[in-house]
Enzyme design. Structure first.
Site, mmCIF file in Angstrom:
data_model
loop_
_atom_site.group_PDB
_atom_site.id
_atom_site.type_symbol
_atom_site.label_atom_id
_atom_site.label_comp_id
_atom_site.label_asym_id
_atom_site.label_seq_id
_atom_site.Cartn_x
_atom_site.Cartn_y
_atom_site.Cartn_z
ATOM 1 N N SER A 152 0.923 -1.269 -0.043
ATOM 2 C CA SER A 152 0.043 0.111 -0.040
ATOM 3 C C SER A 152 1.103 1.494 -0.003
ATOM 4 O O SER A 152 0.515 2.326 -0.730
ATOM 5 C CB SER A 152 -0.925 -0.157 1.025
ATOM 6 O OG SER A 152 -0.310 0.090 2.398
ATOM 7 N N ARG A 204 21.549 -14.912 3.555
ATOM 8 C CA ARG A 204 21.268 -13.451 3.309
ATOM 9 C C ARG A 204 22.243 -12.963 2.345
ATOM 10 O O ARG A 204 21.778 -12.264 1.477
ATOM 11 C CB ARG A 204 21.118 -12.731 4.801
ATOM 12 C CG ARG A 204 20.959 -11.560 4.724
ATOM 13 C CD ARG A 204 21.125 -10.604 6.126
ATOM 14 N NE ARG A 204 20.392 -11.704 7.077
ATOM 15 C CZ ARG A 204 18.930 -11.601 7.197
ATOM 16 N NH1 ARG A 204 18.174 -10.761 6.515
ATOM 17 N NH2 ARG A 204 18.491 -11.930 8.126
ATOM 18 N N MET A 243 10.594 -6.920 4.159
ATOM 19 C CA MET A 243 10.568 -7.625 5.436
ATOM 20 C C MET A 243 12.006 -8.267 5.510
ATOM 21 O O MET A 243 11.833 -9.589 5.883
ATOM 22 C CB MET A 243 9.388 -8.530 5.714
ATOM 23 C CG MET A 243 8.037 -7.555 6.061
ATOM 24 S SD MET A 243 8.224 -6.046 7.050
ATOM 25 C CE MET A 243 6.597 -5.574 7.222
ATOM 26 N N ASN A 272 13.916 3.752 4.039
ATOM 27 C CA ASN A 272 12.985 2.793 4.645
ATOM 28 C C ASN A 272 11.718 3.447 5.548
ATOM 29 O O ASN A 272 12.122 4.513 5.870
ATOM 30 C CB ASN A 272 13.668 1.833 5.615
ATOM 31 C CG ASN A 272 12.650 0.848 6.296
ATOM 32 O OD1 ASN A 272 11.789 0.121 5.343
ATOM 33 N ND2 ASN A 272 12.774 0.656 7.722
ATOM 34 N N HIS A 313 9.421 3.236 8.852
ATOM 35 C CA HIS A 313 9.236 2.228 9.890
ATOM 36 C C HIS A 313 8.160 2.671 10.690
ATOM 37 O O HIS A 313 7.921 3.918 11.256
ATOM 38 C CB HIS A 313 10.714 2.345 10.771
ATOM 39 C CG HIS A 313 10.473 1.430 12.099
ATOM 40 N ND1 HIS A 313 10.492 0.165 12.114
ATOM 41 C CD2 HIS A 313 10.374 1.890 13.459
ATOM 42 C CE1 HIS A 313 10.317 -0.442 13.321
ATOM 43 N NE2 HIS A 313 10.293 0.877 14.198
ATOM 44 N N GLY A 316 22.860 -1.375 10.759
ATOM 45 C CA GLY A 316 21.805 -1.745 12.026
ATOM 46 C C GLY A 316 20.569 -1.947 11.363
ATOM 47 O O GLY A 316 19.960 -1.795 10.227
ATOM 48 N N VAL A 317 19.536 -2.414 12.323
ATOM 49 C CA VAL A 317 18.218 -2.331 12.148
ATOM 50 C C VAL A 317 17.355 -1.383 12.716
ATOM 51 O O VAL A 317 17.286 -0.929 13.882
ATOM 52 C CB VAL A 317 17.654 -3.789 12.732
ATOM 53 C CG1 VAL A 317 16.049 -3.924 12.850
ATOM 54 C CG2 VAL A 317 18.245 -5.214 12.325
ATOM 55 N N ASP A 318 16.976 -0.450 11.690
ATOM 56 C CA ASP A 318 16.168 0.587 11.939
ATOM 57 C C ASP A 318 17.207 1.623 12.833
ATOM 58 O O ASP A 318 16.664 2.307 13.726
ATOM 59 C CB ASP A 318 14.903 0.512 12.688
ATOM 60 C CG ASP A 318 13.984 -0.476 11.896
ATOM 61 O OD1 ASP A 318 13.911 -0.208 10.750
ATOM 62 O OD2 ASP A 318 13.376 -1.306 12.549
ATOM 63 N N LYS A 374 -2.509 5.169 7.010
ATOM 64 C CA LYS A 374 -2.908 6.381 6.678
ATOM 65 C C LYS A 374 -1.894 7.652 6.543
ATOM 66 O O LYS A 374 -1.783 8.378 5.527
ATOM 67 C CB LYS A 374 -4.287 6.835 7.395
ATOM 68 C CG LYS A 374 -5.186 7.778 6.429
ATOM 69 C CD LYS A 374 -6.470 7.923 6.871
ATOM 70 C CE LYS A 374 -7.062 9.381 6.331
ATOM 71 N NZ LYS A 374 -8.175 10.021 7.052
HETATM 72 C C1 GAR Z 1 4.094 -0.886 6.575
HETATM 73 O O1 GAR Z 1 3.340 -0.445 7.897
HETATM 74 C C2 GAR Z 1 5.659 -0.311 6.709
HETATM 75 O O2 GAR Z 1 5.852 0.643 7.590
HETATM 76 C C3 GAR Z 1 5.870 -1.457 7.602
HETATM 77 O O3 GAR Z 1 5.193 -2.595 7.137
HETATM 78 C C4 GAR Z 1 3.895 -2.183 6.417
HETATM 79 C C5 GAR Z 1 4.105 -2.646 5.174
HETATM 80 O O4 GAR Z 1 2.729 -2.285 4.217
HETATM 81 N N1 GAR Z 1 7.322 -1.883 7.402
HETATM 82 C C6 GAR Z 1 7.940 -2.171 8.557
HETATM 83 O O5 GAR Z 1 7.600 -2.887 9.597
HETATM 84 C C7 GAR Z 1 9.657 -2.481 8.067
HETATM 85 N N2 GAR Z 1 10.229 -2.826 9.454
HETATM 86 P P1 GAR Z 1 2.190 -2.094 2.975
HETATM 87 O O6 GAR Z 1 3.097 -3.239 2.248
HETATM 88 O O7 GAR Z 1 0.818 -2.067 2.962
HETATM 89 O O8 GAR Z 1 3.204 -0.829 2.538
#
Ligand code: GAR
Length: 191
Positions: free
Chosen positions: A14, A67, A92, A109, A111, A145-147, A174
């Site tokens: 989305s 990986r 992911m 990215n 988050h 790192g992660v985030d 949203k």
């Molecule tokens: C979103 O909420 C995004 O922020 C999150 O996954 C969802 C993807 O929704 N991302 C993470 O958590 C990354 N670690 P979408 O496929 O509908 O855009």
């Protein structure tokens, strides 16, 4: 010159769709072109959505691959597109340094939490389980790192009276859909 961008997804896409729309008729119109959508999962709904906009799509399955091997496969595939930026939109996977150094400071990215408060997976679950009145969305550059990468911007999400996890997610998404493109515009304008 418009930036050449690939969007990486794993699922619904989305955020990807919001960015595509903004690159066609919204605030990203003069700033970037989405040249590719890539998924690491075969059944990612976002692939069909991207195709419906006439955008090239590819699925390179990550399951069962190491990986580093997978990331090197991506790097060698992506080379041909001469990309300026890689946008992660619900991708992911944690990227290894092999990938990150190839696109240094050019991977962005989103988050769904304040990265100072919560990193990793399950951010909306965390907000819901802790009955937070508000949470934040963070858009950041990706580092090793992660985030942990440099923050581009954070935006508040009002969660007052949100009674279910799906309400929390809906309110957050949203905000994500608008905010991600705003932050991309900011980055593309500066460079
Ligand atoms: C979103 O909420 C995004 O922020 C999150 O996954 C969802 C993807 O929704 N991302 C993470 O958590 C990354 N670690 P979408 O496929 O509908 O855009």
């Amino acid at each position: 010159m418009k930036k050449r961008v690939a969007i990486l997804i794993s699922g619904h896409g989305s955020n990807m769709e919001a960015i595509i729309k903004n690159s066609r008729n919204g605030i990203l119109k003069d700033h970037c072109e989405i040249v590719l959508v890539l998924s690491n999962r075969e059944n990612a709904e976002g692939l069909q959505i991207a195709s419906s906009y006439g955008i090239e799509t590819i699925c390179i399955i990550s399951k069962g691959k190491k990986r580093e091997d997978y990331d090197l496969e991506l790097v060698s595939f992506l080379k041909q597109y001469e990309l300026d930026y890689i946008i992660l939109a619900g991708f992911m996977r944690i990227l290894s340094s092999a990938f990150i150094k190839t696109f240094k400071n050019r991977i962005i990215n989103i988050h769904p939490a304040d990265t100072d408060k919560f990193k990793g997976l399950g951010a909306y679950e965390w907000a819901f389980n802790n009955r937070l009145d508000s949470t934040k969305i963070t858009v950041h550059f990706v580092d090793n790192g992660v985030d942990t990468g440099k923050v581009i911007g954070k935006c508040n999400v009002d969660l007052k009276d949100a009674k279910t996890l799906s309400e929390v997610k809906n309110r957050g998404l949203k905000v994500e859909h608008k905010f991600y493109s705003e932050m991309l515009e900011k980055v593309f304008n500066e460079k």
